[in-house]
Design a protein around this motif. Structure first.
Motif, PDB file in Angstrom:
ATOM      1  N   LEU A  50      40.086  72.077  28.132  1.00  0.00           N
ATOM      2  CA  LEU A  50      40.424  72.737  29.385  1.00  0.00           C
ATOM      3  C   LEU A  50      41.863  72.443  29.806  1.00  0.00           C
ATOM      4  O   LEU A  50      42.554  73.316  30.327  1.00  0.00           O
ATOM      5  N   VAL A  54      45.153  75.285  30.525  1.00  0.00           N
ATOM      6  CA  VAL A  54      45.645  75.320  31.900  1.00  0.00           C
ATOM      7  C   VAL A  54      47.151  75.054  31.926  1.00  0.00           C
ATOM      8  O   VAL A  54      47.908  75.784  32.568  1.00  0.00           O
ATOM      9  N   TYR A  55      47.594  74.029  31.212  1.00  0.00           N
ATOM     10  CA  TYR A  55      49.035  73.750  31.165  1.00  0.00           C
ATOM     11  C   TYR A  55      49.811  74.873  30.484  1.00  0.00           C
ATOM     12  O   TYR A  55      50.916  75.220  30.921  1.00  0.00           O
ATOM     13  N   VAL A  58      50.062  77.713  33.068  1.00  0.00           N
ATOM     14  CA  VAL A  58      51.039  77.405  34.120  1.00  0.00           C
ATOM     15  C   VAL A  58      52.466  77.540  33.586  1.00  0.00           C
ATOM     16  O   VAL A  58      53.346  78.097  34.253  1.00  0.00           O
TER      17      VAL A  58
END
Length: 80
Positions: A50, A54-55, A58
């Motif tokens: 996860l 997510v990184y 972003v």
């Protein structure tokens, strides 16, 4: 140049398919395998399944916003 484009396209396709296969196996199939199985040595811990997307998301959104902002600033300078 056409051969180079086809080679680059093929390499990008192979890399994308490899990453997709690795991630799919890691997230969907690996939770159903016993934790003492040798296959666990080839994968990161489940928490990263996860954290990494997510990184990456972003970072992608940040770069996209920076690009759009720079294009808007350049177009504003040209019009004045």
């Amino acid at each position: 140049m056409e051969l180079a484009d086809k080679t680059i396209g093929f390499l990008l396709s192979v890399i994308s398919l490899s990453i997709f296969t690795y991630y799919t196996f890691w997230v969907i199939i690996l939770p159903f395998v016993n934790t003492d199985h040798f296959i666990y040595n080839y994968f990161l811990p489940q928490e990263f399944a996860l954290i990494i997307p997510v990184y990456a998301g972003v970072a992608l959104l940040s770069l996209l916003c920076i690009f759009i902002g720079s294009v808007m600033l350049k177009s504003k300078k040209k019009s004045t």
